[in-house]
Design a protein around this motif. Structure first.
Motif, short mmCIF file in Angstrom:
data_model
loop_
_atom_site.label_atom_id
_atom_site.label_comp_id
_atom_site.label_asym_id
_atom_site.label_seq_id
_atom_site.Cartn_x
_atom_site.Cartn_y
_atom_site.Cartn_z
N GLY A 16 0.84 -1.20 0.00
CA GLY A 16 0.00 0.00 0.00
C GLY A 16 0.86 1.24 0.00
O GLY A 16 2.01 1.20 0.44
N ARG A 17 0.28 2.31 -0.49
CA ARG A 17 1.01 3.59 -0.56
C ARG A 17 1.33 4.10 0.84
O ARG A 17 0.86 3.57 1.84
CB ARG A 17 0.13 4.62 -1.28
CG ARG A 17 0.01 4.35 -2.77
CD ARG A 17 -0.82 5.44 -3.43
NE ARG A 17 -2.25 5.23 -3.21
CZ ARG A 17 -3.10 4.88 -4.18
NH1 ARG A 17 -2.69 4.71 -5.42
NH2 ARG A 17 -4.36 4.72 -3.90
N HIS A 55 -3.89 0.24 -7.53
CA HIS A 55 -4.04 0.55 -6.10
C HIS A 55 -2.73 1.07 -5.50
O HIS A 55 -2.71 1.60 -4.41
CB HIS A 55 -4.42 -0.71 -5.32
CG HIS A 55 -5.77 -1.25 -5.65
ND1 HIS A 55 -6.92 -0.55 -5.39
CD2 HIS A 55 -6.15 -2.43 -6.19
CE1 HIS A 55 -7.97 -1.29 -5.77
NE2 HIS A 55 -7.52 -2.42 -6.27
N LEU A 56 -1.62 0.85 -6.23
CA LEU A 56 -0.31 1.12 -5.64
C LEU A 56 0.37 2.34 -6.24
O LEU A 56 1.33 2.86 -5.68
CB LEU A 56 0.60 -0.10 -5.80
CG LEU A 56 0.05 -1.36 -5.15
CD1 LEU A 56 0.79 -2.59 -5.62
CD2 LEU A 56 0.12 -1.23 -3.63
N VAL A 81 -8.19 -3.38 0.22
CA VAL A 81 -8.95 -3.15 -1.02
C VAL A 81 -8.72 -4.26 -2.04
O VAL A 81 -9.40 -4.34 -3.06
CB VAL A 81 -8.64 -1.79 -1.65
CG1 VAL A 81 -9.14 -0.66 -0.75
CG2 VAL A 81 -7.14 -1.64 -1.92
N VAL A 124 -1.26 4.62 4.48
CA VAL A 124 -2.57 3.95 4.37
C VAL A 124 -2.89 3.08 5.59
O VAL A 124 -3.99 2.55 5.70
CB VAL A 124 -2.67 3.08 3.09
CG1 VAL A 124 -2.55 3.94 1.84
CG2 VAL A 124 -1.63 1.97 3.09
N ILE A 148 -3.64 -5.71 -0.41
CA ILE A 148 -3.34 -4.30 -0.68
C ILE A 148 -4.25 -3.43 0.18
O ILE A 148 -5.47 -3.67 0.25
CB ILE A 148 -3.50 -3.95 -2.17
CG1 ILE A 148 -2.55 -4.82 -3.01
CG2 ILE A 148 -3.22 -2.46 -2.41
CD1 ILE A 148 -2.66 -4.60 -4.51
N ASP A 160 -5.63 0.51 1.28
CA ASP A 160 -5.79 1.91 0.88
C ASP A 160 -6.67 2.59 1.92
O ASP A 160 -7.70 2.05 2.31
CB ASP A 160 -6.42 2.00 -0.52
CG ASP A 160 -6.26 3.39 -1.13
OD1 ASP A 160 -5.50 4.21 -0.56
OD2 ASP A 160 -6.88 3.66 -2.16
N ARG A 161 -6.23 3.72 2.40
CA ARG A 161 -6.98 4.52 3.39
C ARG A 161 -7.58 3.67 4.51
O ARG A 161 -8.78 3.73 4.78
CB ARG A 161 -8.08 5.31 2.69
CG ARG A 161 -7.49 6.49 1.92
CD ARG A 161 -8.55 7.28 1.22
NE ARG A 161 -8.21 7.46 -0.17
CZ ARG A 161 -9.09 7.75 -1.14
NH1 ARG A 161 -10.37 7.85 -0.84
NH2 ARG A 161 -8.69 7.92 -2.37
N GLN A 177 6.79 -1.87 0.07
CA GLN A 177 6.38 -0.97 -1.02
C GLN A 177 7.11 -1.37 -2.29
O GLN A 177 6.81 -0.88 -3.36
CB GLN A 177 6.72 0.48 -0.67
CG GLN A 177 5.95 0.96 0.54
CD GLN A 177 5.54 2.42 0.44
OE1 GLN A 177 5.30 2.95 -0.63
NE2 GLN A 177 5.47 3.07 1.59
#
Ligand SMILES: Nc1ncnc2c1ncn2[C@@H]1O[C@H](COP(=O)(O)OP(=O)(O)OP(=O)(O)O)[C@@H](O)[C@H]1O
Ligand SMILES: [Mg+2]
Length: 231
Positions: free
Chosen positions: A34-35, A228-229, A212, A38, A205, A207-208, A191
């Motif tokens: 994930g970024r 998503h990444l 997701v 997150v 993965i 996200d926020r 990452q």
């Protein structure tokens, strides 16, 4: 063996995890991607007990860990390699490794030979201060320290962050050894996509604050999944 179900985590009024569920099995590498920001580290800290959760359940081999302090989770066999390594800078390499004795019975307080086989550099630097090692050497030390605790679940939070390629290879080899030879459950935050792609049996993965996507390593080749990444 590790099951996380519907976990919500807050920092004050800010919600960092929303209904997160995942599992990590023995003899498998489970990757969480994930970024930035997150909630990956928040999830790992919740699993090892360094951060409380508001709702949901975290269980190891069917035992709910909710009211267990981090040191008790360590005794149950949860090892942690934190993001940023957290090596003790003024302790020697040997002393850093010995901090891993804390959850062990007196008779088990030794450094397993495979720590030095996986990371020979540690053996040659036993008397050196942790703070004087390179970033990559510190990462190997942080992994070695966690292995001293004889984990059956090893949680690694971005072990390749800021590390040179040759050492990333060593770390990858070590993680594969832990899965295949030691048969432990590895939960890996990353990452670095290719690293995950090569190692992961299972991929999540985030996200926020939410999961997701859930799949296998090969799914990371799918551009829809990669979306998503990418920022
Ligand atoms: N101790 C804290 N107090 C308040 N907010 C926090 C705290 N730790 C993290 N956060 C917030 O929670 C969210 C998730 O952070 P977290 O560190 O879990 O993300 P991450 O996915 O590990 O990010 P990175 O990839 O940068 O390591 C972020 O918005 C972050 O600012
Ligand atoms: Mg993080």
């Amino acid at each position: 063996m590790l099951t996380v179900s519907n976990v919500d985590l807050y920092y004050g009024a800010a919600q960092a995890l929303r209904g997160v569920s995942l599992s990590a099995k023995k003899g498998e590498i489970t990757c969480v991607l994930g970024r930035n920001g997150v909630g990956k580290t928040s999830l790992m800290r919740a699993i090892v007990g360094q951060q409380g959760i508001r709702r949901g359940e975290i269980a190891l081999d069917g035992t709910n860990l909710k009211s267990e302090a981090p040191y008790r989770r360590a005794r149950r066999g949860i090892g942690f390699v934190p993001q940023g390594r957290e090596v003790f800078p003024l302790l020697t390499v040997k002393e850093n490794l010995q901090t891993g004795f804390a959850p062990l019975k007196r008779a088990d307080r030794n450094i397993p030979e495979h720590v030095y086989e996986l990371f020979p550099v540690l053996k040659s630097m036993l008397g050196r201060r942790g703070g004087d090692l390179s970033g990559g050497q510190q990462q190997q030390l942080a992994i070695g320290r966690a292995l001293v605790t004889r984990p059956n679940l090893l949680v690694l939070d971005e072990p390749t962050e800021g590390i040179q390629p040759s050492i990333i290879k060593d770390i990858g080899r070590a993680i594969r050894f832990l899965k295949e030879e030691a048969g432990i459950a590895v939960l890996l935050v990353e990452q670095y996509l290719d690293f995950c792609r090569e190692l992961a049996d299972k991929v999540y993965i985030m996200d926020r604050g939410q999961i997701v996507f859930e799949g296998v390593g090969a799914d990371l080749d799918d551009p829809e999944v990669r979306k998503h990444l990418t920022v």
